[in-house]
Scaffold this motif. Structure first.
Motif, PDB file in Angstrom:
ATOM      1  N   GLY A 295     116.984  63.174  42.955  1.00 35.08           N
ATOM      2  CA  GLY A 295     116.251  63.127  41.687  1.00 35.08           C
ATOM      3  C   GLY A 295     115.890  64.644  41.282  1.00 35.08           C
ATOM      4  N   GLY A 296     115.332  64.989  40.295  1.00 32.31           N
ATOM      5  CA  GLY A 296     114.993  66.191  39.570  1.00 32.31           C
ATOM      6  C   GLY A 296     116.086  67.152  39.170  1.00 32.31           C
ATOM      7  N   LEU A 297     115.915  68.319  39.101  1.00 32.63           N
ATOM      8  CA  LEU A 297     117.070  69.072  38.703  1.00 32.63           C
ATOM      9  C   LEU A 297     117.803  69.475  40.128  1.00 32.63           C
ATOM     10  N   ARG A 298     119.099  69.364  39.988  1.00 34.52           N
ATOM     11  CA  ARG A 298     120.293  69.696  40.994  1.00 34.52           C
ATOM     12  C   ARG A 298     120.794  70.911  40.623  1.00 34.52           C
ATOM     13  N   GLU A 299     121.357  71.550  41.733  1.00 35.33           N
ATOM     14  CA  GLU A 299     122.210  72.606  41.630  1.00 35.33           C
ATOM     15  C   GLU A 299     123.685  72.543  42.463  1.00 35.33           C
ATOM     16  N   PHE A 300     124.604  72.901  41.750  1.00 31.24           N
ATOM     17  CA  PHE A 300     125.973  72.676  42.110  1.00 31.24           C
ATOM     18  C   PHE A 300     126.808  74.015  42.189  1.00 31.24           C
ATOM     19  N   ASP A 301     127.485  74.377  43.287  1.00 25.69           N
ATOM     20  CA  ASP A 301     128.317  75.656  43.227  1.00 25.69           C
ATOM     21  C   ASP A 301     129.465  75.470  42.032  1.00 25.69           C
ATOM     22  N   LEU A 302     129.646  76.445  41.277  1.00 25.72           N
ATOM     23  CA  LEU A 302     130.799  76.721  40.377  1.00 25.72           C
ATOM     24  C   LEU A 302     131.722  77.777  40.897  1.00 25.72           C
ATOM     25  N   MET A 303     132.943  77.513  40.873  1.00 28.56           N
ATOM     26  CA  MET A 303     134.022  78.593  41.125  1.00 28.56           C
ATOM     27  C   MET A 303     133.853  79.179  42.424  1.00 28.56           C
TER      28      MET A 303
ATOM     29  N   ARG B  33     130.763  81.392  42.941  1.00 25.72           N
ATOM     30  CA  ARG B  33     130.640  82.555  42.164  1.00 25.72           C
ATOM     31  C   ARG B  33     129.502  82.371  40.933  1.00 25.72           C
ATOM     32  N   GLY B  34     129.242  81.167  40.880  1.00 29.01           N
ATOM     33  CA  GLY B  34     128.166  80.502  39.921  1.00 29.01           C
ATOM     34  C   GLY B  34     127.531  79.336  40.173  1.00 29.01           C
ATOM     35  N   PHE B  35     126.710  79.147  39.103  1.00 26.25           N
ATOM     36  CA  PHE B  35     125.785  77.610  39.452  1.00 26.25           C
ATOM     37  C   PHE B  35     125.800  76.710  38.578  1.00 26.25           C
ATOM     38  N   LEU B  36     125.621  75.614  38.727  1.00 24.91           N
ATOM     39  CA  LEU B  36     125.614  74.570  37.549  1.00 24.91           C
ATOM     40  C   LEU B  36     124.297  73.905  37.957  1.00 24.91           C
ATOM     41  N   SER B  37     123.074  73.716  37.041  1.00 29.53           N
ATOM     42  CA  SER B  37     122.154  73.041  37.207  1.00 29.53           C
ATOM     43  C   SER B  37     122.090  71.940  36.257  1.00 29.53           C
ATOM     44  N   PHE B  38     121.801  70.640  36.725  1.00 28.41           N
ATOM     45  CA  PHE B  38     122.064  69.552  36.003  1.00 28.41           C
ATOM     46  C   PHE B  38     120.655  68.389  36.302  1.00 28.41           C
ATOM     47  N   LEU B  39     120.650  67.478  35.526  1.00 29.17           N
ATOM     48  CA  LEU B  39     119.772  66.280  35.883  1.00 29.17           C
ATOM     49  C   LEU B  39     120.580  65.166  35.569  1.00 29.17           C
ATOM     50  N   ALA B  40     120.461  64.092  36.629  1.00 37.22           N
ATOM     51  CA  ALA B  40     120.843  63.026  36.479  1.00 37.22           C
ATOM     52  C   ALA B  40     119.691  61.895  36.026  1.00 37.22           C
ATOM     53  N   VAL B  41     119.772  61.337  34.829  1.00 36.41           N
ATOM     54  CA  VAL B  41     118.595  60.390  34.478  1.00 36.41           C
ATOM     55  C   VAL B  41     119.202  58.981  34.328  1.00 36.41           C
ATOM     56  N   PRO B  42     118.888  58.421  35.408  1.00 38.77           N
ATOM     57  CA  PRO B  42     119.439  56.673  35.431  1.00 38.77           C
ATOM     58  C   PRO B  42     118.669  55.813  34.166  1.00 38.77           C
ATOM     59  N   ARG B  43     117.670  56.307  33.817  1.00 38.43           N
ATOM     60  CA  ARG B  43     117.336  55.262  32.603  1.00 38.43           C
ATOM     61  C   ARG B  43     118.085  55.712  31.376  1.00 38.43           C
ATOM     62  N   HIS B  44     118.484  56.876  31.391  1.00 44.43           N
ATOM     63  CA  HIS B  44     119.631  57.096  30.070  1.00 44.43           C
ATOM     64  C   HIS B  44     121.037  56.926  30.431  1.00 44.43           C
ATOM     65  N   ARG B  45     121.120  56.755  31.641  1.00 43.12           N
ATOM     66  CA  ARG B  45     122.688  56.622  32.220  1.00 43.12           C
ATOM     67  C   ARG B  45     123.404  58.036  31.949  1.00 43.12           C
ATOM     68  N   CYS B  46     122.885  58.981  32.157  1.00 44.26           N
ATOM     69  CA  CYS B  46     123.321  60.280  31.528  1.00 44.26           C
ATOM     70  C   CYS B  46     123.190  61.367  32.552  1.00 44.26           C
ATOM     71  N   VAL B  47     124.271  62.354  32.575  1.00 49.71           N
ATOM     72  CA  VAL B  47     124.182  63.510  33.542  1.00 49.71           C
ATOM     73  C   VAL B  47     123.964  64.515  32.247  1.00 49.71           C
ATOM     74  N   TYR B  48     122.862  65.483  32.419  1.00 51.85           N
ATOM     75  CA  TYR B  48     122.434  66.526  31.477  1.00 51.85           C
ATOM     76  C   TYR B  48     122.714  68.053  32.126  1.00 51.85           C
ATOM     77  N   VAL B  49     123.863  68.535  31.555  1.00 54.23           N
ATOM     78  CA  VAL B  49     124.042  69.981  32.171  1.00 54.23           C
ATOM     79  C   VAL B  49     122.925  70.740  31.529  1.00 54.23           C
ATOM     80  N   CYS B  50     122.063  71.670  32.470  1.00 50.43           N
ATOM     81  CA  CYS B  50     120.856  72.354  31.757  1.00 50.43           C
ATOM     82  C   CYS B  50     121.250  73.830  31.873  1.00 50.43           C
ATOM     83  N   ASN B  51     121.929  74.359  32.602  1.00 49.75           N
ATOM     84  CA  ASN B  51     122.215  75.710  32.843  1.00 49.75           C
ATOM     85  C   ASN B  51     123.591  76.110  33.685  1.00 49.75           C
ATOM     86  N   ALA B  52     124.143  76.851  33.147  1.00 56.71           N
ATOM     87  CA  ALA B  52     125.480  77.366  33.987  1.00 56.71           C
ATOM     88  C   ALA B  52     125.515  78.688  34.038  1.00 56.71           C
ATOM     89  N   THR B  53     125.754  79.362  35.254  1.00 56.91           N
ATOM     90  CA  THR B  53     125.597  80.914  35.404  1.00 56.91           C
ATOM     91  C   THR B  53     126.795  81.299  36.083  1.00 56.91           C
TER      92      THR B  53
END
Length: 83
Positions: A52-60, A63-83
């Protein structure tokens, strides 16, 4: 296949501003795969010691990061930041 979807938070323009088209395509590809995981997306990547909470995933390969939230009650993954 899950019923989960993904979206940008707060908006696509905010999250992807200044990113090359190839990076945006990679963000969208990875987020589609995260949404396919459904509720398991809340356990993917950093931080490893909790779910839970804000998660961080490596990109490329780190060379970068993808920050996302997985919200079960919305059944949605929200992309919050990409650097």
């Amino acid at each position: 296949m899950t019923e989960w979807t993904w979206d940008y938070n707060p908006s696509a323009a905010y999250v992807t501003e200044g990113l090359p088209p190839g990076v945006v395509a990679e963000v969208e590809r990875l987020t589609t795969e995260l949404a396919a995981l459904g509720p398991e997306a809340a356990k993917v990547s950093r931080p490893f010691d909790r779910e839970g909470g804000l998660r961080e995933f490596d990109l490329m390969r780190g060379r970068g990061f993808l920050s996302f939230l997985a919200v079960p009650r919305h059944r949605c993954v929200y992309v919050c930041n990409a650097t």
